[in-house]
Scaffold this motif. Sequence first.
Motif, short mmCIF file in Angstrom:
data_model
loop_
_atom_site.label_atom_id
_atom_site.label_comp_id
_atom_site.label_asym_id
_atom_site.label_seq_id
_atom_site.Cartn_x
_atom_site.Cartn_y
_atom_site.Cartn_z
N PRO A 25 -25.71 12.37 -15.24
CA PRO A 25 -25.64 11.72 -13.92
C PRO A 25 -25.00 10.33 -13.95
O PRO A 25 -24.38 9.91 -12.97
CB PRO A 25 -27.10 11.62 -13.48
N ASP A 26 -25.14 9.61 -15.07
CA ASP A 26 -24.54 8.27 -15.17
C ASP A 26 -23.01 8.34 -15.28
O ASP A 26 -22.34 7.33 -15.12
CB ASP A 26 -25.08 7.51 -16.38
N LEU A 27 -22.48 9.52 -15.59
CA LEU A 27 -21.04 9.70 -15.73
C LEU A 27 -20.56 10.66 -14.65
O LEU A 27 -20.67 11.88 -14.80
CB LEU A 27 -20.69 10.23 -17.13
N PRO A 50 -24.82 16.82 -13.40
CA PRO A 50 -26.16 17.13 -13.92
C PRO A 50 -26.21 16.93 -15.43
O PRO A 50 -25.21 17.14 -16.13
CB PRO A 50 -26.34 18.61 -13.58
N ARG A 51 -27.38 16.51 -15.92
CA ARG A 51 -27.56 16.20 -17.34
C ARG A 51 -27.58 17.48 -18.17
O ARG A 51 -28.37 18.38 -17.94
CB ARG A 51 -28.86 15.43 -17.55
N ARG A 52 -26.69 17.53 -19.17
CA ARG A 52 -26.64 18.66 -20.11
C ARG A 52 -26.65 18.14 -21.56
O ARG A 52 -25.96 18.66 -22.43
CB ARG A 52 -25.41 19.52 -19.85
N ALA A 55 -32.65 14.32 -23.02
CA ALA A 55 -33.04 13.21 -22.15
C ALA A 55 -33.00 11.86 -22.87
O ALA A 55 -32.65 10.85 -22.26
CB ALA A 55 -34.44 13.46 -21.58
N ALA A 56 -33.34 11.82 -24.15
CA ALA A 56 -33.37 10.56 -24.89
C ALA A 56 -32.01 10.15 -25.43
O ALA A 56 -31.86 9.07 -25.98
CB ALA A 56 -34.37 10.66 -26.04
N ALA A 57 -31.00 10.99 -25.27
CA ALA A 57 -29.66 10.71 -25.81
C ALA A 57 -28.87 9.83 -24.85
O ALA A 57 -29.04 9.89 -23.63
CB ALA A 57 -28.91 12.01 -26.06
N GLU A 58 -27.98 9.04 -25.42
CA GLU A 58 -27.06 8.22 -24.64
C GLU A 58 -25.84 9.05 -24.26
O GLU A 58 -25.22 9.66 -25.13
CB GLU A 58 -26.61 7.00 -25.44
N PRO A 59 -25.46 9.06 -22.98
CA PRO A 59 -24.22 9.76 -22.61
C PRO A 59 -23.01 9.02 -23.13
O PRO A 59 -23.08 7.82 -23.40
CB PRO A 59 -24.26 9.75 -21.08
N TRP A 60 -21.89 9.72 -23.28
CA TRP A 60 -20.67 9.06 -23.72
C TRP A 60 -19.47 9.58 -22.94
O TRP A 60 -19.46 10.69 -22.44
CB TRP A 60 -20.45 9.23 -25.22
#
Length: 176
Positions: A77-79, A83-85, A88-93
């Motif tokens: 969602p931050d990118l 939807p988040r795939r 949950a604890a990982a940083e998106p890149w």
Amino acid sequence: MSRTRRQVLALGGGAVATLALPRSIPASPIGEVEMVGTARGERIWFAPRGLAVAPGTTLRFVNRDSGNSHTATTYHPDLYGRPRRIPAAAEPWDSGFLLPGESFQVTLTVPGVYDYYCIPHEMAAMVGRIVVGRPGAAEWEGLSEETDDMMPEKLAALPSVDAILSRVRIGEDGSQ
């Protein structure tokens, strides 16, 4: 041959200086994912499309496609509101656009399944999946249930977790 006091002191000082150097930290295993395409650009893909790695592995995404720029972007969602795939604890890149020959690195520490895509080529199913660790491990987070924003062709292009885990893993013993 006898040594002069000056030579002995110089040797001793060199030894002390050597001992005082910082110890090198063992590097994390490194894997590579290539961004490739055919000469005319009618097909583009990540190679490999699916990869299993140990937690702490650094992955390098390298654009080997001479005719296109590409990204390696996680579904999150931050990118771009996706939807988040990823766990949950990982940083998106998001690598940003990589021109031919450029690369981007990310170190994956959180166990689970990471799905990612190339922003300009997602509609052509340029998607990939990374499995970090093994199912059943502490903090393991499996496949995302979110599929609303993914066309069936893109989902079908992602290899199954079982298929990925049946191949060679990067980082288990420091090798690829």
